[in-house]
Design a protein around this motif. Structure first.
Motif, PDB file in Angstrom:
ATOM      1  N   THR A  11       0.749  -1.175   0.054  1.00 43.14           N
ATOM      2  CA  THR A  11       0.141  -0.149  -0.180  1.00 43.14           C
ATOM      3  C   THR A  11       0.812   1.322  -0.166  1.00 43.14           C
ATOM      4  N   LEU A  12       0.615   2.159  -0.938  1.00 46.22           N
ATOM      5  CA  LEU A  12       1.460   3.237  -1.078  1.00 46.22           C
ATOM      6  C   LEU A  12       1.201   4.406   0.101  1.00 46.22           C
ATOM      7  N   CYS A  13       1.979   4.555   0.975  1.00 45.14           N
ATOM      8  CA  CYS A  13       1.688   5.538   2.029  1.00 45.14           C
ATOM      9  C   CYS A  13       2.451   6.854   1.905  1.00 45.14           C
ATOM     10  N   SER A  14       3.592   6.902   0.891  1.00 37.57           N
ATOM     11  CA  SER A  14       4.183   8.121   1.080  1.00 37.57           C
ATOM     12  C   SER A  14       4.940   8.199  -0.415  1.00 37.57           C
ATOM     13  N   PHE A  15       4.957   9.330  -1.124  1.00 37.28           N
ATOM     14  CA  PHE A  15       6.095   9.451  -2.278  1.00 37.28           C
ATOM     15  C   PHE A  15       6.650  11.041  -2.137  1.00 37.28           C
ATOM     16  N   ASP A  16       7.579  10.893  -3.191  1.00 34.10           N
ATOM     17  CA  ASP A  16       8.303  12.524  -3.105  1.00 34.10           C
ATOM     18  C   ASP A  16       8.261  12.639  -5.135  1.00 34.10           C
ATOM     19  N   GLN A  17       8.806  13.962  -5.281  1.00 32.05           N
ATOM     20  CA  GLN A  17       8.797  14.507  -6.614  1.00 32.05           C
ATOM     21  C   GLN A  17       9.605  13.471  -7.458  1.00 32.05           C
ATOM     22  N   PHE A  18      10.484  12.761  -6.828  1.00 38.09           N
ATOM     23  CA  PHE A  18      11.699  11.903  -7.740  1.00 38.09           C
ATOM     24  C   PHE A  18      10.993  10.496  -7.679  1.00 38.09           C
ATOM     25  N   ALA A  19       9.653  10.369  -7.227  1.00 34.18           N
ATOM     26  CA  ALA A  19       8.936   8.957  -7.396  1.00 34.18           C
ATOM     27  C   ALA A  19       9.519   8.020  -6.395  1.00 34.18           C
ATOM     28  N   ASN A  20      10.496   8.512  -5.387  1.00 33.99           N
ATOM     29  CA  ASN A  20      10.840   7.581  -4.310  1.00 33.99           C
ATOM     30  C   ASN A  20       9.233   7.383  -3.531  1.00 33.99           C
ATOM     31  N   ALA A  21       8.977   5.965  -3.293  1.00 30.21           N
ATOM     32  CA  ALA A  21       8.002   5.708  -2.605  1.00 30.21           C
ATOM     33  C   ALA A  21       8.091   4.821  -1.474  1.00 30.21           C
ATOM     34  N   VAL A  22       6.899   4.904  -0.379  1.00 27.64           N
ATOM     35  CA  VAL A  22       7.118   4.164   0.584  1.00 27.64           C
ATOM     36  C   VAL A  22       5.747   3.081   0.508  1.00 27.64           C
ATOM     37  N   LEU A  23       6.032   1.774   0.632  1.00 28.52           N
ATOM     38  CA  LEU A  23       5.065   0.901   0.606  1.00 28.52           C
ATOM     39  C   LEU A  23       4.952   0.342   2.182  1.00 28.52           C
ATOM     40  N   GLU A  24       3.633   0.314   2.570  1.00 26.93           N
ATOM     41  CA  GLU A  24       3.450  -0.345   3.950  1.00 26.93           C
ATOM     42  C   GLU A  24       2.962  -1.772   3.704  1.00 26.93           C
ATOM     43  N   GLY A  25       3.151  -2.798   4.289  1.00 30.25           N
ATOM     44  CA  GLY A  25       2.786  -4.051   4.259  1.00 30.25           C
ATOM     45  C   GLY A  25       3.300  -4.499   3.045  1.00 30.25           C
ATOM     46  N   ALA A  26       4.466  -4.320   2.518  1.00 30.52           N
ATOM     47  CA  ALA A  26       5.081  -4.693   1.320  1.00 30.52           C
ATOM     48  C   ALA A  26       5.464  -6.090   1.297  1.00 30.52           C
ATOM     49  N   CYS A  27       5.509  -6.631   0.157  1.00 29.32           N
ATOM     50  CA  CYS A  27       6.040  -8.150   0.020  1.00 29.32           C
ATOM     51  C   CYS A  27       6.429  -8.226  -1.433  1.00 29.32           C
ATOM     52  N   GLU A  28       7.580  -8.972  -1.572  1.00 27.76           N
ATOM     53  CA  GLU A  28       8.221  -9.244  -3.043  1.00 27.76           C
ATOM     54  C   GLU A  28       7.600 -10.546  -3.314  1.00 27.76           C
ATOM     55  N   ARG A  29       6.770 -10.348  -4.624  1.00 28.04           N
ATOM     56  CA  ARG A  29       6.255 -11.596  -5.259  1.00 28.04           C
ATOM     57  C   ARG A  29       7.292 -12.446  -6.247  1.00 28.04           C
ATOM     58  N   VAL A  30       7.787 -13.591  -5.919  1.00 28.22           N
ATOM     59  CA  VAL A  30       8.550 -14.274  -6.527  1.00 28.22           C
ATOM     60  C   VAL A  30       7.882 -15.492  -7.276  1.00 28.22           C
ATOM     61  N   ILE A  31       8.071 -15.451  -8.445  1.00 28.67           N
ATOM     62  CA  ILE A  31       7.369 -16.280  -9.372  1.00 28.67           C
ATOM     63  C   ILE A  31       8.377 -17.209 -10.191  1.00 28.67           C
ATOM     64  N   VAL A  32       8.446 -18.689 -10.075  1.00 27.53           N
ATOM     65  CA  VAL A  32       9.206 -19.423 -10.718  1.00 27.53           C
ATOM     66  C   VAL A  32       8.177 -20.568 -11.633  1.00 27.53           C
ATOM     67  N   GLY A  33       8.134 -20.271 -12.862  1.00 27.95           N
ATOM     68  CA  GLY A  33       7.431 -21.450 -13.495  1.00 27.95           C
ATOM     69  C   GLY A  33       5.808 -21.098 -13.032  1.00 27.95           C
ATOM     70  N   GLN A  41      14.237 -21.107  -7.855  1.00 33.32           N
ATOM     71  CA  GLN A  41      15.115 -20.083  -8.311  1.00 33.32           C
ATOM     72  C   GLN A  41      16.528 -20.489  -8.752  1.00 33.32           C
ATOM     73  N   LYS A  42      17.187 -21.097  -7.881  1.00 35.30           N
ATOM     74  CA  LYS A  42      18.599 -21.647  -8.154  1.00 35.30           C
ATOM     75  C   LYS A  42      18.561 -22.685  -9.329  1.00 35.30           C
ATOM     76  N   VAL A  43      17.371 -23.623  -9.310  1.00 39.88           N
ATOM     77  CA  VAL A  43      17.417 -24.571 -10.319  1.00 39.88           C
ATOM     78  C   VAL A  43      17.322 -23.807 -11.683  1.00 39.88           C
ATOM     79  N   GLU A  44      16.312 -22.750 -11.647  1.00 37.93           N
ATOM     80  CA  GLU A  44      16.159 -21.911 -12.934  1.00 37.93           C
ATOM     81  C   GLU A  44      17.522 -21.363 -13.477  1.00 37.93           C
ATOM     82  N   LEU A  70      23.617 -23.319 -17.881  1.00 34.03           N
ATOM     83  CA  LEU A  70      23.918 -24.235 -18.663  1.00 34.03           C
ATOM     84  C   LEU A  70      23.682 -24.173 -20.236  1.00 34.03           C
ATOM     85  N   LYS A  71      22.307 -23.470 -20.412  1.00 35.28           N
ATOM     86  CA  LYS A  71      21.949 -22.996 -21.753  1.00 35.28           C
ATOM     87  C   LYS A  71      22.884 -22.085 -22.244  1.00 35.28           C
TER      88      LYS A  71
END
Length: 128
Positions: free
Chosen positions: A36-58, A105-108, A114-115
């Motif tokens: 949830t965006l709770c703050s930002f400035d003129q440089f688009a620096n932003a503060v997210l509340e309750g943030a999480c990183e979504r990691v998708i592999v396959g 992630q490591k396997v990917e 290798l490819k």
């Protein structure tokens, strides 16, 4: 002291529309953050509340909790509001633990390395 040009005014005005809304933020390097965006400035620096990183592999995914999170504006590629009424992911996606997504992630990464190695070997052979 820097001068805020007209583009900066439009940027801050448009981000103001997202205050207190759940967003998806795509960063350079491909990381996807939600919160949830709770703050930002003129440089688009932003503060997210309750943030999480979504990691998708396959077809696996994991939301890694980050808490209160500051994002430098120069790293932002895309910001979009999440529709809370719709499903975020297709039903075929499976939620896994942080440890499982890290292993995936490591396997990917190893498969990608290798490819790349195989491609270099094939180029070396110069089969033309």
């Amino acid at each position: 002291m820097s001068w805020a040009g007209p583009d900066d005014v439009y940027l801050s005005t448009s981000l103001a529309n997202y205050l207190d809304k759940k967003l998806l933020v795509l960063l350079r390097g491909g990381r996807k953050l939600m919160g949830t965006l709770c703050s930002f400035d003129q440089f688009a620096n932003a503060v997210l509340e309750g943030a999480c990183e979504r990691v998708i592999v396959g077809e696996l995914y994991c939301d890694i909790p980050l808490g209160l999170y500051v994002i430098r504006g120069e790293n932002v590629v895309l910001i979009g509001e999440l529709d809370l009424e719709k499903e975020e992911l297709p039903p075929r996606m499976t939620r896994v633990s942080v440890a499982e997504i890290r292993r995936a992630q490591k396997v990917e990464r190893e498969a990608c390395d290798l490819k790349g190695t195989m491609r270099k070997r094939m180029e070396f052979l110069d089969l033309d």
